[in-house]
Write a protein that holds these residues in place. Structure first.
Motif, PDB file in Angstrom:
ATOM      1  N   ARG A 187       0.922  -1.091   0.051  1.00 21.80           N
ATOM      2  CA  ARG A 187      -0.201   0.096   0.052  1.00 21.80           C
ATOM      3  C   ARG A 187       1.026   1.306   0.204  1.00 21.80           C
ATOM      4  O   ARG A 187       0.618   2.076  -0.447  1.00 21.80           O
ATOM      5  CB  ARG A 187      -0.791  -0.132   1.334  1.00 21.80           C
ATOM      6  N   LYS A 188       1.918   1.297   0.752  1.00 18.84           N
ATOM      7  CA  LYS A 188       2.950   2.149   0.963  1.00 18.84           C
ATOM      8  C   LYS A 188       3.669   2.888  -0.344  1.00 18.84           C
ATOM      9  O   LYS A 188       3.837   3.697  -0.964  1.00 18.84           O
ATOM     10  CB  LYS A 188       3.788   1.985   1.771  1.00 18.84           C
ATOM     11  N   ALA A 189       3.787   1.603  -1.218  1.00 22.29           N
ATOM     12  CA  ALA A 189       4.406   1.741  -2.542  1.00 22.29           C
ATOM     13  C   ALA A 189       3.412   2.150  -3.463  1.00 22.29           C
ATOM     14  O   ALA A 189       3.981   2.664  -4.572  1.00 22.29           O
ATOM     15  CB  ALA A 189       5.060   0.161  -2.636  1.00 22.29           C
ATOM     16  N   GLN A 190       2.196   2.105  -3.243  1.00 21.48           N
ATOM     17  CA  GLN A 190       1.265   2.714  -4.097  1.00 21.48           C
ATOM     18  C   GLN A 190       1.450   4.012  -4.556  1.00 21.48           C
ATOM     19  O   GLN A 190       1.467   4.523  -5.552  1.00 21.48           O
ATOM     20  CB  GLN A 190      -0.305   2.403  -3.729  1.00 21.48           C
ATOM     21  N   ILE A 191       1.596   4.678  -3.412  1.00 24.07           N
ATOM     22  CA  ILE A 191       1.692   6.233  -3.607  1.00 24.07           C
ATOM     23  C   ILE A 191       3.239   6.922  -3.292  1.00 24.07           C
ATOM     24  O   ILE A 191       3.010   7.866  -3.468  1.00 24.07           O
ATOM     25  CB  ILE A 191       0.803   7.037  -2.391  1.00 24.07           C
ATOM     26  N   GLY A 192       4.079   5.914  -2.883  1.00 21.40           N
ATOM     27  CA  GLY A 192       5.468   6.433  -2.476  1.00 21.40           C
ATOM     28  C   GLY A 192       5.554   7.707  -1.758  1.00 21.40           C
ATOM     29  O   GLY A 192       4.904   7.759  -0.688  1.00 21.40           O
ATOM     30  N   SER A 193       6.547   8.570  -2.130  1.00 23.31           N
ATOM     31  CA  SER A 193       6.473   9.822  -1.238  1.00 23.31           C
ATOM     32  C   SER A 193       6.194  10.999  -1.927  1.00 23.31           C
ATOM     33  O   SER A 193       6.357  12.157  -1.599  1.00 23.31           O
ATOM     34  CB  SER A 193       8.129  10.036  -1.000  1.00 23.31           C
ATOM     35  N   SER A 194       5.296  10.765  -3.220  1.00 24.41           N
ATOM     36  CA  SER A 194       4.712  11.731  -3.919  1.00 24.41           C
ATOM     37  C   SER A 194       5.541  12.890  -4.695  1.00 24.41           C
ATOM     38  O   SER A 194       5.257  14.190  -4.855  1.00 24.41           O
ATOM     39  CB  SER A 194       3.607  12.520  -3.181  1.00 24.41           C
ATOM     40  N   ASN A 195       7.007  12.285  -4.776  1.00 25.18           N
ATOM     41  CA  ASN A 195       8.080  13.343  -5.373  1.00 25.18           C
ATOM     42  C   ASN A 195       7.545  13.377  -6.718  1.00 25.18           C
ATOM     43  O   ASN A 195       7.141  12.221  -7.476  1.00 25.18           O
ATOM     44  CB  ASN A 195       9.425  12.735  -4.978  1.00 25.18           C
ATOM     45  N   ARG A 196       7.986  14.232  -7.513  1.00 22.25           N
ATOM     46  CA  ARG A 196       8.086  14.661  -8.914  1.00 22.25           C
ATOM     47  C   ARG A 196       8.527  13.414  -9.768  1.00 22.25           C
ATOM     48  O   ARG A 196       7.993  13.167 -10.793  1.00 22.25           O
ATOM     49  CB  ARG A 196       8.489  15.747  -9.434  1.00 22.25           C
ATOM     50  N   ASN A 197       9.517  12.907  -9.207  1.00 20.43           N
ATOM     51  CA  ASN A 197      10.377  11.591 -10.084  1.00 20.43           C
ATOM     52  C   ASN A 197       9.580  10.489  -9.893  1.00 20.43           C
ATOM     53  O   ASN A 197      10.248   9.413 -10.610  1.00 20.43           O
ATOM     54  CB  ASN A 197      11.623  11.813  -9.603  1.00 20.43           C
ATOM     55  N   GLU A 198       8.619  10.423  -9.069  1.00 23.20           N
ATOM     56  CA  GLU A 198       7.924   8.934  -8.816  1.00 23.20           C
ATOM     57  C   GLU A 198       6.562   9.044  -9.742  1.00 23.20           C
ATOM     58  O   GLU A 198       5.747   9.947  -9.284  1.00 23.20           O
ATOM     59  CB  GLU A 198       7.570   8.937  -7.501  1.00 23.20           C
ATOM     60  N   LYS A 199       6.309   8.394 -10.780  1.00 21.00           N
ATOM     61  CA  LYS A 199       5.104   8.396 -11.560  1.00 21.00           C
ATOM     62  C   LYS A 199       4.750   7.197 -12.032  1.00 21.00           C
ATOM     63  O   LYS A 199       5.664   6.215 -12.423  1.00 21.00           O
ATOM     64  CB  LYS A 199       5.508   9.604 -12.392  1.00 21.00           C
ATOM     65  N   ILE A 200       3.629   6.992 -12.201  1.00 26.20           N
ATOM     66  CA  ILE A 200       3.247   5.614 -13.143  1.00 26.20           C
ATOM     67  C   ILE A 200       2.699   6.515 -14.258  1.00 26.20           C
ATOM     68  O   ILE A 200       2.423   5.761 -15.540  1.00 26.20           O
ATOM     69  CB  ILE A 200       2.171   5.038 -12.463  1.00 26.20           C
ATOM     70  N   ARG A 201       2.191   7.925 -14.235  1.00 26.88           N
ATOM     71  CA  ARG A 201       1.699   8.321 -15.556  1.00 26.88           C
ATOM     72  C   ARG A 201       1.888   9.866 -15.303  1.00 26.88           C
ATOM     73  O   ARG A 201       1.835  10.381 -14.624  1.00 26.88           O
ATOM     74  CB  ARG A 201       0.080   8.101 -15.709  1.00 26.88           C
ATOM     75  N   THR A 202       2.171  10.451 -16.757  1.00 27.11           N
ATOM     76  CA  THR A 202       2.172  12.016 -16.697  1.00 27.11           C
ATOM     77  C   THR A 202       1.121  12.784 -17.687  1.00 27.11           C
ATOM     78  O   THR A 202       1.027  12.144 -18.747  1.00 27.11           O
ATOM     79  CB  THR A 202       3.566  12.075 -17.225  1.00 27.11           C
ATOM     80  N   TYR A 203       0.652  13.530 -17.267  1.00 27.38           N
ATOM     81  CA  TYR A 203      -0.340  14.527 -17.915  1.00 27.38           C
ATOM     82  C   TYR A 203       0.194  15.569 -18.620  1.00 27.38           C
ATOM     83  O   TYR A 203       0.444  16.652 -17.515  1.00 27.38           O
ATOM     84  CB  TYR A 203      -1.765  14.702 -17.040  1.00 27.38           C
ATOM     85  N   ASN A 204       0.528  15.822 -19.619  1.00 25.41           N
ATOM     86  CA  ASN A 204       1.278  17.061 -20.194  1.00 25.41           C
ATOM     87  C   ASN A 204       0.552  17.602 -21.069  1.00 25.41           C
ATOM     88  O   ASN A 204       0.021  17.336 -22.148  1.00 25.41           O
ATOM     89  CB  ASN A 204       2.608  16.476 -21.013  1.00 25.41           C
ATOM     90  N   TYR A 205      -0.267  18.935 -20.606  1.00 30.27           N
ATOM     91  CA  TYR A 205      -1.179  19.742 -21.316  1.00 30.27           C
ATOM     92  C   TYR A 205      -0.641  20.498 -22.222  1.00 30.27           C
ATOM     93  O   TYR A 205      -1.135  20.641 -23.314  1.00 30.27           O
ATOM     94  CB  TYR A 205      -1.718  20.608 -19.894  1.00 30.27           C
ATOM     95  N   PRO A 206       0.851  21.211 -22.055  1.00 25.91           N
ATOM     96  CA  PRO A 206       1.458  21.719 -23.377  1.00 25.91           C
ATOM     97  C   PRO A 206       1.325  21.039 -24.470  1.00 25.91           C
ATOM     98  O   PRO A 206       1.179  21.434 -25.725  1.00 25.91           O
ATOM     99  CB  PRO A 206       2.574  22.228 -23.038  1.00 25.91           C
ATOM    100  N   GLN A 207       1.527  19.721 -24.304  1.00 24.07           N
ATOM    101  CA  GLN A 207       1.650  18.782 -25.550  1.00 24.07           C
ATOM    102  C   GLN A 207       0.745  17.935 -25.775  1.00 24.07           C
ATOM    103  O   GLN A 207       0.550  16.955 -26.822  1.00 24.07           O
ATOM    104  CB  GLN A 207       3.035  17.732 -25.370  1.00 24.07           C
ATOM    105  N   ASP A 208      -0.518  18.203 -25.010  1.00 28.13           N
ATOM    106  CA  ASP A 208      -1.803  17.558 -25.168  1.00 28.13           C
ATOM    107  C   ASP A 208      -1.478  15.992 -25.261  1.00 28.13           C
ATOM    108  O   ASP A 208      -1.941  15.336 -26.216  1.00 28.13           O
ATOM    109  CB  ASP A 208      -2.393  17.819 -26.410  1.00 28.13           C
ATOM    110  N   ARG A 209      -1.117  15.626 -24.108  1.00 26.72           N
ATOM    111  CA  ARG A 209      -0.782  14.010 -24.277  1.00 26.72           C
ATOM    112  C   ARG A 209      -0.705  13.490 -22.869  1.00 26.72           C
ATOM    113  O   ARG A 209      -0.504  14.088 -21.846  1.00 26.72           O
ATOM    114  CB  ARG A 209       0.537  13.439 -24.980  1.00 26.72           C
TER     115      ARG A 209
END
Length: 398
Positions: free
Chosen positions: A318-340
């Protein structure tokens, strides 16, 4: 299973005469010509027959029989077709009439076409994820990024709510801690329906958003994060809460909500005295509904505590699901300027039309299916390897 049937099965997958047996498969497919896979499938047939003929089956036997039945059903169709093809071959050798030979050849082509169709069906059956009826508590928490993270947490929470409605799942808002600018610090919902435990667990982890905040005057792109945790929702049987162990308080709801706010005691606060766990719900207008949601959330949190106490492994997961919420920890990126939207896990990829994705409809559904199929494929390969290792099978001669 008789020896002749096993030999037929072996020759069936070792003939190499059909396109689907020798082609290179895509990432989420299974190479049916692989000796390891052949051995695994052969023993599934034997196991199925042994379980069917067992005088007394345990609950585990019944579960296993139900689990392998779809695969065995396709395999048996394949054996029957191959048997028919072999019979046609023998008939062709004996037949001297050219017209009859032509008819035999045409019939054989029909069988071969169906054989390839069954290969495709076997592929799908092997990697098809097993979905179950159930529920989860989904929690969205703003991470790094201040107000911008809170605003995106609101958008992500709304996306999940829309997706639950799109899938026709039952959804109840459990809690929402709003920020001053209309975002949320933390929010949770209860989701119930077919496929919910498997599909929504995919969303657990850190979601990263890159965009220019409305308050940014210099036009710089900011990166923020939102953490999503997906916890199993227990049933009444799993967690029983005695009336004497809870203190239920009602109060008037606060915040936006129309005329009913501060006029009716609809908000509910429950304290579980043995553990000190406190839950609140004030999202609905009905005190009864709020009490039901609060009790369900309490059951979920109590189950989580039991899991944490009994299994450090699950707690670590469960702790691994959310990590420490740092910017370099991610499962998915929502990039608005590139619409992707970029899914960083294997089986994901990039989806364009970010606005459409955030509506929580078909694009999110397709991403879930792709990721779940990839996970199922990995699990299947591990099961096959473990099976071969357990039975000390020499795959080079299988």
């Amino acid at each position: 299973m008789s020896l002749s049937r096993i030999l037929l099965f072996q020759s069936l997958f070792k003939s190499g005469k059909h396109a689907l047996l020798t082609k290179c498969y895509s990432q989420n497919s299974v190479n049916l010509s692989d000796p390891i896979v052949q051995t695994y499938l052969k023993y599934l047939l034997i196991e199925h027959e042994d379980l069917q003929t067992k005088p007394k089956r345990s609950n585990e036997d019944t579960r296993r029989l139900h689990e392998i039945k779809p695969v065995v059903s396709v395999l048996e169709q394949r054996i029957a077709l191959y048997d028919s093809i072999e019979s046609l071959k023998e008939l062709n050798k004996k037949e001297g009439d050219q017209e009859m030979k032509k008819m035999i050849k045409e019939e054989a082509q029909i069988y071969l076409k169906r054989l390839n169709e069954i290969d495709s069906e076997l592929q799908s059956t092997l990697v098809e994820p097993a979905l179950t009826e159930g529920g989860v508590l989904l929690e969205v928490t703003a991470g790094a990024g201040g107000q911008e993270a809170m605003l995106f947490a609101r958008e992500l929470f709304d996306m999940y709510h829309s997706h639950a409605q799109y899938k026709e799942w039952q959804v109840d808002i459990a809690s929402v801690e709003e920020s001053d600018m209309g975002g949320v610090r933390k929010a949770s919902m209860l989701v119930q329906g077919y496929g919910v435990p498997e599909l929504m667990k995919i969303e657990a982890g850190v979601h990263r958003v890159q965009r220019i905040p409305a308050t940014e005057k210099g036009g710089r792109i900011h990166t923020s994060t939102v953490s999503v945790a997906v916890l199993p929702q227990p049933t009444d049987i799993e967690v029983n809460i005695s009336d004497r162990d809870v203190i239920i308080e009602t109060k008037r709801a606060s915040g936006a909500g129309g005329q009913h706010v501060n006029t009716t005691d609809s908000a509910v606060r429950i304290v579980h005295t043995p553990t000190g766990t406190v839950v609140e719900c004030q999202e609905g207008r009905s005190q009864i509904k709020n009490k039901q949601i609060a009790l369900q959330k309490l059951r979920t949190l109590l189950l989580e505590k039991q899991i944490a106490e009994q299994s450090s492994k699950i707690n670590s997961e469960r702790k691994a699901q959310i990590g420490s919420s740092n910017r370099n920890e991610k499962i998915r990126t929502y990039n608005y300027p590139q619409d992707r939207v970029t899914e960083h896990r294997e089986g994901g990829g990039t989806v364009h039309n970010l606005k459409g994705f955030m509506e929580g409809g078909e694009p999110l559904e397709k991403l879930h299916e792709s990721l779940l199929n990839q996970q199922r494929h990995q699990i299947l390969m591990e099961e096959i390897q473990e099976f071969v290792k357990k039975h000390n099978i020499n795959t080079s001669t299988s």
